[in-house]
Write an enzyme that holds these catalytic residues in place. Structure first.
Site, PDB file in Angstrom:
ATOM      1  N   GLU A 172       0.944  -1.108   0.024  1.00  0.00           N
ATOM      2  CA  GLU A 172       0.006  -0.104   0.003  1.00  0.00           C
ATOM      3  C   GLU A 172       0.829   1.248  -0.154  1.00  0.00           C
ATOM      4  OE1 GLU A 172      -2.953   0.584   3.121  1.00  0.00           O
ATOM      5  OE2 GLU A 172      -3.507  -1.500   2.672  1.00  0.00           O
TER       6      GLU A 172
HETATM    7  O1  IFM Z   1      -7.578   2.536   4.550  1.00  0.00           O
HETATM    8  C1  IFM Z   1      -6.454   2.182   5.130  1.00  0.00           C
HETATM    9  C2  IFM Z   1      -6.200   0.566   4.678  1.00  0.00           C
HETATM   10  O2  IFM Z   1      -7.348   0.027   5.222  1.00  0.00           O
HETATM   11  C3  IFM Z   1      -5.121   0.187   5.641  1.00  0.00           C
HETATM   12  N1  IFM Z   1      -4.040   0.968   5.258  1.00  0.00           N
HETATM   13  C4  IFM Z   1      -4.172   2.533   5.348  1.00  0.00           C
HETATM   14  C5  IFM Z   1      -5.152   3.035   4.594  1.00  0.00           C
HETATM   15  C6  IFM Z   1      -5.466   4.449   4.644  1.00  0.00           C
HETATM   16  O3  IFM Z   1      -5.689   4.888   5.777  1.00  0.00           O
END
Ligand code: IFM
EC number: 3.2.1.21
Length: 458
Positions: A359
């Site tokens: 992410e």
């Molecule tokens: O939306 C979240 C995700 O569920 C987990 N990591 C961080 C993102 C942004 O806050």
């Protein structure tokens, strides 16, 4: 550098570009297909917990729009999709009966990805614990770790044949500390003893989950996704530097330590060990089994100062002022250099396998303009900046194999509800219309034009 083609050419031919989502944040249909409530349904239905009392009942209605959303992923030009599986759809009461309809949904998801040539990266736990398990204490109970192991077995037996990778947990830091110590995530607990129990039993569940996955699907690469914190001292003072090390042990060491070294940090045990549950024989061996990969979720650095006040509890730190000049709409400092130093530091400290950035992305809340476009240039800049750091890491020899943008589309941003938007694709929550943002078109150009093949890295 913002030219997507030039940026793409800095990655090796087998690099993976993907997009990421999570079940509770997009699926909706919380009362359909046999699903029962999760702790996030309960938490978001309590006044004062989630902005505007938003909940996951409809979310992006992805459950009903699966095919359309898979087409969207295909249109984004990416080769991989990272998503999570909702435990309360599969085993609605956490233990006991298995819900075939829940498995059917993910069956369709996987088949849909395969039909479109998209690789599947599943996460088993992205925070939607079946609410029924809270009756035994949720993550503060050892029994939840065994319930998770069974859930992992059930999922892999049905879906493992079409998974390209699986992660046990997403960001245990959030489900443990935000959920049990800071009280801002479900189940909303604020208690160190509870949090330490949740920490150990989550780690144990990870270890038991790895065993289950390998038992049922030995060929599926298994990993863990961690939002490691790039902890930076707010000053050069000895106190602040010592505070930084404590913060590292607390925020990172509580997961990286047991998983990659087979031990909890000594400083954590010294300060808080008397409130931890018993670490039984064999626990740390199970937790520290070698993984095939790990995932880094990175957004912003954590700057800390020592907190000398008497009531300060380990790690006894407080936030230091930002150094970066810009923050995103959620108030997070933009500082891409910390992503690089974090990865370098982690590979120095631990024996880590290959990795993905699972992410990375930015919150900006601009909507659709009169011209039908979403002009989110700052998000595009954020991506270009951080992807450039990833290219540097690759060229310096770090085993970074892929990058997933968070997120495919705007979605339920936990305690912030729907007001905070992270998507490459805008979602109109009234009509459920999806509009690819400027950043989404840029990412598509990068992923679509990515020259797959054995070209040399820059
Ligand atoms: O939306 C979240 C995700 O569920 C987990 N990591 C961080 C993102 C942004 O806050």
């Amino acid at each position: 550098m913002t030219d997507p083609k030039t940026l793409a050419s800095r990655f090796p031919g087998d690099f993976t570009f993907g997009v990421a989502t999570a079940s509770f944040q997009i699926e909706g249909a919380t009362k359909e297909g046999g699903r029962k409530p999760s702790i996030w349904d309960a938490f978001s239905n309590m006044p004062g917990r989630v902005f505007g009392r938003h909940n996951g009942d409809v979310a992006c209605d992805h459950y009903h729009r699966l095919e359309q959303d898979l087409d969207l992923i295909k249109e984004m030009g990416v080769s991989s999709y990272r998503f999570s599986i909702a435990w309360p759809r599969i085993i609605p009461e956490g233990v006991g009966w298995v819900n075939e309809k829940g498995l059917d949904f993910y069956d369709r998801l996987l088949d849909g990805c395969k039909a479109r040539g998209i690789k599947t990266f599943a996460t088993l736990y992205h925070w939607d614990l079946p609410l029924a398990l809270l009756g035994d204490g949720g993550w503060t109970a050892r029994s939840t770790a065994y319930a998770f192991q069974r859930y992992a077995k059930v999922v892999m037996a049905r879906l493992g044949d079409r998974l390209d990778a699986v992660a046990t947990f997403n960001e245990p830091w959030c489900s443990v500390w935000l959920g049990h110590l800071y009280g801002v995530h479900a189940p909303g607990e604020r208690n160190m003893e509870a949090a330490l129990h949740a920490m150990h039993y989550t780690n144990l569940a990870h270890g038991l989950g790895v065993e289950a996955i390998r038992d049922v699907s030995p060929n599926v690469p298994v990993g863990l996704v961690l939002n490691a914190h790039s902890v930076i001292a707010g000053s050069e003072s000895t106190e602040d530097k010592a505070a930084t090390e404590r913060a590292f042990d607390f925020h990172n060491g509580s997961f990286f330590g047991p998983v990659f070294k087979g031990e909890y940090p000594a400083s954590l045990l010294d300060a808080l060990g008397d409130r931890m549950p018993e670490v039984e024989e064999g626990d740390l061996a199970a937790i520290s089994q070698k993984l095939d990969w790990w995932g880094l979720n990175y957004y912003t650095p954590m700057r800390v100062l020592a907190d000398a006040s008497e009531e300060a509890e380990f790690p006894a730190t407080k936030p230091a002022p930002f150094v970066g000049e810009t923050v995103t709409d959620i108030g997070w400092e933009i500082w891409s250099a910390a992503m690089k130093s974090l990865v370098m530091d982690l590979y120095d400290r631990y024996d880590l396998p290959e990795m993905y950035v699972t992410e990375n992305g930015a919150c900006y809340n601009m909507g659709v303009g009169a011209d039908g476009e979403v002009d989110d240039q700052p998000r595009l800049d954020y991506y270009a900046d951080h992807l450039s750091v990833c290219a540097d890491l690759v060229s310096e020899g770090y085993p970074l194999r892929g990058y997933f943008a968070w997120s495919l589309m705007d979605n339920f941003e936990w305690a912030e509800g729907y007001r905070m938007r992270f998507g490459l694709v805008h979602v109109d929550y009234e009509t459920q219309e999806r509009t690819v943002k400027k950043s989404g078109k840029w990412y598509r150009d990068l992923a679509l034009n990515f020259p797959h093949g054995n070209h040399k890295t820059a």
